[in-house]
Scaffold this motif. Structure first.
Motif, mmCIF file in Angstrom:
data_model
loop_
_atom_site.group_PDB
_atom_site.id
_atom_site.type_symbol
_atom_site.label_atom_id
_atom_site.label_comp_id
_atom_site.label_asym_id
_atom_site.label_seq_id
_atom_site.Cartn_x
_atom_site.Cartn_y
_atom_site.Cartn_z
ATOM 1 N N PHE A 163 -8.834 -16.657 -13.155
ATOM 2 C CA PHE A 163 -8.743 -17.504 -11.967
ATOM 3 C C PHE A 163 -7.955 -16.809 -10.849
ATOM 4 N N GLN A 164 -6.961 -16.010 -11.270
ATOM 5 C CA GLN A 164 -6.212 -15.273 -10.247
ATOM 6 C C GLN A 164 -7.156 -14.319 -9.496
ATOM 7 N N VAL A 165 -7.949 -13.611 -10.295
ATOM 8 C CA VAL A 165 -8.907 -12.694 -9.675
ATOM 9 C C VAL A 165 -9.855 -13.491 -8.778
ATOM 10 N N ASN A 166 -10.329 -14.608 -9.282
ATOM 11 C CA ASN A 166 -11.283 -15.432 -8.527
ATOM 12 C C ASN A 166 -10.705 -15.922 -7.197
ATOM 13 N N VAL A 167 -9.504 -16.483 -7.253
ATOM 14 C CA VAL A 167 -8.970 -17.026 -5.992
ATOM 15 C C VAL A 167 -8.690 -15.898 -5.010
ATOM 16 N N GLU A 168 -8.315 -14.745 -5.540
ATOM 17 C CA GLU A 168 -8.033 -13.646 -4.610
ATOM 18 C C GLU A 168 -9.312 -13.054 -4.021
ATOM 19 N N GLU A 169 -10.367 -13.039 -4.830
ATOM 20 C CA GLU A 169 -11.646 -12.627 -4.242
ATOM 21 C C GLU A 169 -12.031 -13.617 -3.153
ATOM 22 N N GLY A 170 -11.741 -14.887 -3.432
ATOM 23 C CA GLY A 170 -11.975 -15.921 -2.417
ATOM 24 C C GLY A 170 -11.167 -15.638 -1.160
ATOM 25 N N ARG A 171 -9.926 -15.243 -1.351
ATOM 26 C CA ARG A 171 -9.098 -14.936 -0.177
ATOM 27 C C ARG A 171 -9.646 -13.709 0.577
ATOM 28 N N HIS A 172 -10.159 -12.773 -0.165
ATOM 29 C CA HIS A 172 -10.735 -11.596 0.491
ATOM 30 C C HIS A 172 -11.956 -11.983 1.329
ATOM 31 N N LEU A 173 -12.684 -12.966 0.824
ATOM 32 C CA LEU A 173 -13.786 -13.483 1.629
ATOM 33 C C LEU A 173 -13.221 -14.051 2.933
ATOM 34 N N TRP A 174 -12.163 -14.844 2.783
ATOM 35 C CA TRP A 174 -11.506 -15.402 3.973
ATOM 36 C C TRP A 174 -11.132 -14.296 4.959
ATOM 37 N N ALA A 175 -10.579 -13.222 4.407
ATOM 38 C CA ALA A 175 -10.110 -12.129 5.265
ATOM 39 C C ALA A 175 -11.265 -11.575 6.088
ATOM 40 N N THR A 181 -6.250 -5.471 7.467
ATOM 41 C CA THR A 181 -6.765 -6.441 6.504
ATOM 42 C C THR A 181 -6.951 -5.786 5.139
ATOM 43 N N CYS A 182 -7.599 -4.624 5.162
ATOM 44 C CA CYS A 182 -7.925 -3.967 3.892
ATOM 45 C C CYS A 182 -6.669 -3.455 3.201
ATOM 46 N N ARG A 183 -5.705 -3.007 3.980
ATOM 47 C CA ARG A 183 -4.471 -2.528 3.353
ATOM 48 C C ARG A 183 -3.812 -3.666 2.570
ATOM 49 N N PHE A 184 -3.832 -4.843 3.151
ATOM 50 C CA PHE A 184 -3.206 -5.938 2.415
ATOM 51 C C PHE A 184 -4.056 -6.351 1.206
ATOM 52 N N MET A 185 -5.348 -6.322 1.370
ATOM 53 C CA MET A 185 -6.214 -6.673 0.232
ATOM 54 C C MET A 185 -5.965 -5.737 -0.946
ATOM 55 N N LEU A 186 -5.662 -4.490 -0.646
ATOM 56 C CA LEU A 186 -5.447 -3.512 -1.716
ATOM 57 C C LEU A 186 -4.250 -3.884 -2.594
ATOM 58 N N THR A 187 -3.253 -4.526 -1.990
ATOM 59 C CA THR A 187 -2.106 -4.909 -2.826
ATOM 60 C C THR A 187 -2.536 -5.920 -3.880
ATOM 61 N N GLU A 188 -3.474 -6.790 -3.517
ATOM 62 C CA GLU A 188 -3.970 -7.764 -4.505
ATOM 63 C C GLU A 188 -4.939 -7.109 -5.481
ATOM 64 N N GLU A 189 -5.730 -6.209 -4.949
ATOM 65 C CA GLU A 189 -6.767 -5.573 -5.757
ATOM 66 C C GLU A 189 -6.142 -4.849 -6.959
ATOM 67 N N ALA A 190 -4.927 -4.357 -6.781
ATOM 68 C CA ALA A 190 -4.260 -3.637 -7.877
ATOM 69 C C ALA A 190 -4.194 -4.510 -9.122
ATOM 70 N N HIS A 191 -3.987 -5.793 -8.933
ATOM 71 C CA HIS A 191 -3.908 -6.695 -10.080
ATOM 72 C C HIS A 191 -5.260 -6.789 -10.801
ATOM 73 N N HIS A 192 -6.325 -6.762 -10.023
ATOM 74 C CA HIS A 192 -7.654 -6.856 -10.629
ATOM 75 C C HIS A 192 -7.907 -5.649 -11.526
ATOM 76 N N MET A 193 -7.512 -4.508 -11.019
ATOM 77 C CA MET A 193 -7.640 -3.281 -11.798
ATOM 78 C C MET A 193 -6.807 -3.364 -13.080
ATOM 79 N N PHE A 194 -5.616 -3.940 -12.895
ATOM 80 C CA PHE A 194 -4.701 -4.123 -14.028
ATOM 81 C C PHE A 194 -5.340 -5.027 -15.086
#
Lengths: 483, 548
Positions: A149-161, A237-250
């Motif tokens: 769900f964390q990944v999901n909501v953050e992908e959702g936020r990336h859509l927002w971005a 925008t993308c620089r900030f998204m990358l901070t979240e993306e790290a968790h997805h990779m994790f």
């Protein structure tokens, strides 16, 4: 405008872009918002919508404390618009405008190109949520369910971005595209997502982990190169998204790692030394290493296809116009224009696989794909260390880039994972050894039983070493709503 | 050498399914099937080879499949309808090839566009996936355009923003003249790389209707059946088979009814058309003879010869048309076709084919000359050649040591309405623009053999000479003509040939492609730093910003 504007909760949308004073965009986004919420509600099963999930929410852009953790019902998640702080005096890092001040507005000349990149990036974000929509039913633990769900909501936020960029900078056309991002849907007959790989359902949790490791890493590479954009709002925008993306990779790396870990533990306990004794290993309800290798082969090669044609006009245009850079552009020591440089690109001819030097500008996709392969090999090395440590003689390998490809120079060619060109017959007779068969899929599917008791894990996966937000092992990451 | 002859067994780029009175034509371009080296036909992009096959398909559809009332044009590929003409091919092609390529593709578009009205064969574009540039021009030439509304599929004319050239295969003209898109909207549409999708495309009338994916195929199938139902034609076509010819080392070319001879320096080509040996007695005979019958065979051979000369003999600046045979036989043959064209599809198709071939000659950028020699048969459709060419010369009186029948012309009913030019007029109407009374007088001459003095009096030939002057006059004329600038000739001839009103077709050939050909010469497009050369390199074009 300062990049450190405090998050504004006085409007519906948390942001650090001064949204409350930007009535025009605010109005546009508020109009878009109901459609988004409807999309979310239609997508995620009701049971989970009502559940309280221990999620992190981006609340600022300070690297030391940008997120806070708390229980939240997903529909109430605050999908915000957060851009990395503006860098004073930033210049365009590549292409023919290198060294000129970064654009704060869309240059008219590049409007279409930029918009297309934003739309394609935006299209992948909700797509992965759609692909993963059924996984909640079979989560191997509450910990994993929460990560999903964390990944999901953050992908959702990336859509927002991306939607913010469309609304803010691309006028009426941008608004139309923003609406279409909600119209297209993964696997839909009516309006499929733009990239083929994002129209496949993610059928099981191992696939999810492989996806977040391999396919989200493609996303990371794309974000990395868009973070180099001369269009500053996109870069930030993308620089900030990358901070979240790290968790997805994790999530991906540890998910696969924990799967391997459990297999190794079970093998050792049962005294199985031969990693290829698949039947015996499977009797213990874990996933054997050869099958993991097959899954790896599949997801890695599908992800390679996302980089597109090795030689690409669009990619060349994007670099040269300063809209999309290379991975770590700022660390590369060259003229950042590439007017005369060349880059070796794979070719497949009658004589087999060859490298051919082509103008570097046109080889952007190939270069990014090479960087991706390097980046993806890191985790594979760490998985192999676990295997080695357990004393099992088996090595996971990234297959040759020519294997199992549908796009680019190797598309449809009978190339084995070692990179040898085979006859079609020989290839067909061995492909079941290299890619998961239906039987493999069925076996994995049979392990997918939900575990909803805090601190418990399904048979095939080990617990994590450390909890999210340093929570203890029996922490209830999801308070499931019981209807 | 470029060969325009092809047949269904060798198609690389198209797949056709026939079901009842509907044909489904799938564009499925083979990436590695380019006519030349140096480019791949990605994303259903096309080159001349793809269009040669399409022209053959359209032609065979009319003769071999008269039962077909609707042709659904769709893509055989996922996610792309057609990306248009291949840019690397265009970037690498010589100017002359680009011009000839555009002309030929335009002729093919015009041909299937006219098929609805002429032959009751309506082309329907069913667009799923990106449809850009020449891809949308393919669709524009169809009677109806339907598009999937899937938030991805779009139509676009991105030539100007992407390549600094025009959508020159009818694109600009059909958007305004045929689709009736308002000019300011057309300006917006033709400046946007990404084109228009969904409802917007429908609102702008770029397509007739957009439909959800799930209803699309069913709708198109139903619509095609409905359209095809309007047409009532028999199931039995005539097979065109393969076109036979012999190409000699010296460049001369021989067909059954057409011969092409090149002068030693190849500057002049003489195209000689033989008339029919016998005239069919009835319509059944015409069907019996099929593709072997003179009228169809000669049209086909002449068509191929013209295309061959256009593409393969660039240095040939002058085309001389001659005929040999019995004018009365040509007139009688044509009369049979004319008489039955209303009820017999084949008679009608043969007449229409002559109309197209003659139009192809009209827009051939070479100095065109007709020599009406003794023993010639300029009657009916062959007499049209006299009114198509830039100049005509006719032999007068007996020539020494020449025992052929004295040269005479024969006007027929056909010359007064069967072979309309692109401007919508007959060649005689164009020749005698605004002189209706003269045309009425000429009608009185139908069926009357006109020797040189008569023809001259009726203003049907430019000059008539007896054997004292003939040879010198012709020689001097040809030498003079060959000394002029080929570009000035092309421009002058194209201007003089099409007097009278504008039609969509004349606008396509006369404005759109003329401007396109100008742009194709300009450094902003084809210079080292021009858009066409730089396309695909990633480097942006550098424009000379001064307006011309």
């Amino acid at each position: 405008m300062s990049g450190n504007t405090e998050i504004s909760y006085d409007s519906m949308i948390p942001n650090n872009v001064g949204l409350s004073s930007d009535k025009r965009v605010l109005k546009a986004l508020e109009k878009w918002h109901p459609g988004y919420i409807k999309w979310w509600n239609d997508l995620i099963p009701k049971k989970f919508q009502e559940s309280r999930v221990y999620l992190r929410t981006a609340v600022g852009v300070d690297p030391k404390g940008w997120a806070k953790f708390d229980y939240v019902k997903m529909p109430e998640y605050r999908w915000g618009i957060l851009l990395a702080p503006q860098v004073e005096g930033r210049t365009i890092p590549c292409g023919e405008h290198v060294g000129e001040p970064a654009w704060q507005e869309v240059p008219g000349e590049y409007r279409a190109l930029l918009r297309r990149l934003v739309v394609i990036q935006g299209d992948t974000e909700p797509a992965s949520v759609e692909q993963q929509r059924f996984l909640g039913q079979t989560a191997p633990s509450l910990y994993d369910l929460r990560n999903l769900f964390q990944v999901n909501v953050e992908e959702g936020r990336h859509l927002w971005a991306m939607v913010y960029l469309l609304h803010k900078y691309f006028g009426a056309d941008g608004r139309e595209e923003a609406n279409d991002l909600l119209r297209r849907s993964s696997g839909s007959e009516e309006a499929p997502r733009m990239l083929g790989a994002f129209n496949e359902e993610t059928p099981d949790w191992l696939s999810f982990f492989m996806f977040t490791y391999f396919t989200d890493r493609d996303g990371k590479m794309q974000l990395e190169s868009l973070a180099q954009s001369g269009f500053d709002p996109l870069s930030r925008t993308c620089r900030f998204m990358l901070t979240e993306e790290a968790h997805h990779m994790f999530v991906g790396e540890t998910g696969v790692g924990r799967t391997i870990q459990k297999t190794l533990e079970v093998m050792n306990e049962a005294g199985i030394t031969d990693p290829f004794d698949i039947q015996k290993i499977r009797e213990h309800g874990v996933i054997d290493l050869p099958t993991l290798q097959k899954k790896l082969n599949l997801h890695y090669t599908l992800s390679l296809d996302l980089f597109g044609q090795e030689v690409s006009t669009n990619a060349a245009n994007a670099f040269n116009s300063g809209i999309k850079g290379r991975y770590m552009e700022h660390r590369i020591d060259d003229d950042h224009r590439l007017s005369d440089a060349t880059y070796p690109v794979s070719r497949f001819t009658g004589d087999g696989i060859q490298l051919e030097d082509v103008p570097a500008l046109t080889a952007m996709n190939m270069r990014l794909r090479d960087d991706y392969t390097k980046d993806a090999s890191g985790g594979v090395g760490r998985w192999n260390k676990m295997i080695e440590k357990a004393g099992v003689s088996f090595t996971l390998k990234l297959p040759h880039v020519g294997f199992n490809r549908e796009i680019g120079a190797f598309a449809g060619q009978p190339i084995c994972p070692e990179g040898n060109v085979l006859s079609q017959e020989s290839y067909d007779s061995q492909v079941a050894d290299w890619l998961p068969s239906t039987a493999d899929g069925d076996y994995i599917q049979s392990l997918m039983v939900p575990v909803t008791e805090a601190g418990k894990y399904a048979s095939w996966i080990a617990p994590p070493k450390v909890g999210i937000d340093n929570k203890p092992g029996d922490f209830e990451y999801v308070q499931l709503h019981m209807a | 050498m470029i060969d325009f002859r092809t047949d269904p067994t060798t198609y690389k780029h198209w797949k056709i399914e026939y079901a009842g009175n509907v044909a489904r034509l799938a564009m499925d371009v083979a990436e590695d099937g380019g006519l030349f080296d140096g480019y791949e036909l990605k994303l259903n992009s096309y080159d001349l080879g793809v269009d040669i096959e399409l022209a053959d398909i359209v032609q065979r559809m009319r003769f071999e499949h008269p039962e077909i009332g609707a042709v659904v044009l769709h893509s055989g590929k996922d996610r792309v309808f057609c990306a248009g003409a291949n840019i690397r091919m265009l970037g690498g092609a010589e100017h002359a090839h680009k011009v000839n390529f555009c002309k030929f593709t335009n002729e093919t578009r015009n041909t299937y566009e006219a098929a609805a009205e002429d032959s009751g064969q309506s082309y329907i574009a069913a667009i799923r996936g990106a449809c850009a540039g020449g891809g949308y021009e393919l669709a524009l030439a169809c009677e109806e355009i339907y598009m999937v509304d899937d938030a991805s599929t779009s139509v676009a004319l991105p030539e100007v923003p992407l390549l600094a050239v025009l959508p020159g295969t009818g694109g600009l003209t059909r958007v305004t003249d045929k689709r009736k898109v308002r000019r300011d909207i057309a300006d917006v549409f033709c400046s946007m790389e990404e084109g228009a999708k969904g409802k917007k495309a429908e609102q702008w009338n770029l397509v007739d209707k957009v439909l959800p994916n799930s209803k699309f195929d069913e709708f198109v199938t139903e619509r095609a059946a409905e359209v095809a139902g309007k047409s009532e034609r028999p199931a039995q076509g005539v097979s065109l088979g393969n076109l036979q010819r012999t190409l000699h080392d010296d460049g001369s070319l021989e067909y059954d009814h057409v011969r092409v001879m090149l002068s030693d320096d190849k500057g002049v080509a003489t195209v000689t058309i033989s008339g029919p040996d016998t005239v069919p007695a009835c319509v059944d005979d015409i069907h019996q003879q099929g593709a072997k019958g003179w009228a169809l065979a000669a049209a086909r051979q002449l068509d191929d010869a013209i295309l061959h000369l256009r593409f393969n003999e660039l240095q040939t600046g002058v085309l001389i048309f001659k005929t040999e045979g019995d004018p009365a036989a040509v007139a009688a043959y044509e009369q049979l076709l004319l008489q039955h064209r209303a009820e017999d599809w084949l008679c009608r198709e043969i007449m229409l084919y002559w109309k197209r071939v003659l139009k192809r000659i009209d827009v051939t950028s070479r100095s065109l000359v007709a020599l009406v020699e003794h023993g010639s048969c300029f009657a009916g459709m062959l007499a049209e050649l006299l009114f198509s060419v830039d100049r005509s010369y006719m032999m007068e009186d007996e020539f020494e040591d020449d025992n052929r029948a004295e040269a005479s012309l024969l006007l027929t009913e056909g010359n007064f309405g069967s072979y309309l030019m692109s401007n919508g007029l007959t060649r005689l109407q164009t020749r005698f623009l605004g002189q209706a009374d003269l045309l009425d007088e000429l009608k009185q001459k139908i069926g009357v053999p006109l020797v040189a003095s008569d023809a001259s009096e009726c203003q049907l030939v430019t000059f008539n000479y007896d054997d004292i002057d003939w040879f010198d006059e012709i020689r001097v004329f040809l030498e003079e003509r060959s000394s002029f600038s080929p570009d000035a000739m092309t421009g002058m001839e194209a201007n003089l040939r099409f007097a009278g009103p504008e039609t969509m077709e004349t606008r396509i050939f006369g404005r759109l492609t003329a401007w396109q050909n100008w742009i194709f010469q300009r450094p902003n497009a084809v210079g080292e730093n021009g858009a066409l050369q730089r396309y695909g390199s990633g480097s942006r074009a550098e424009f000379d910003r001064r307006r011309v």
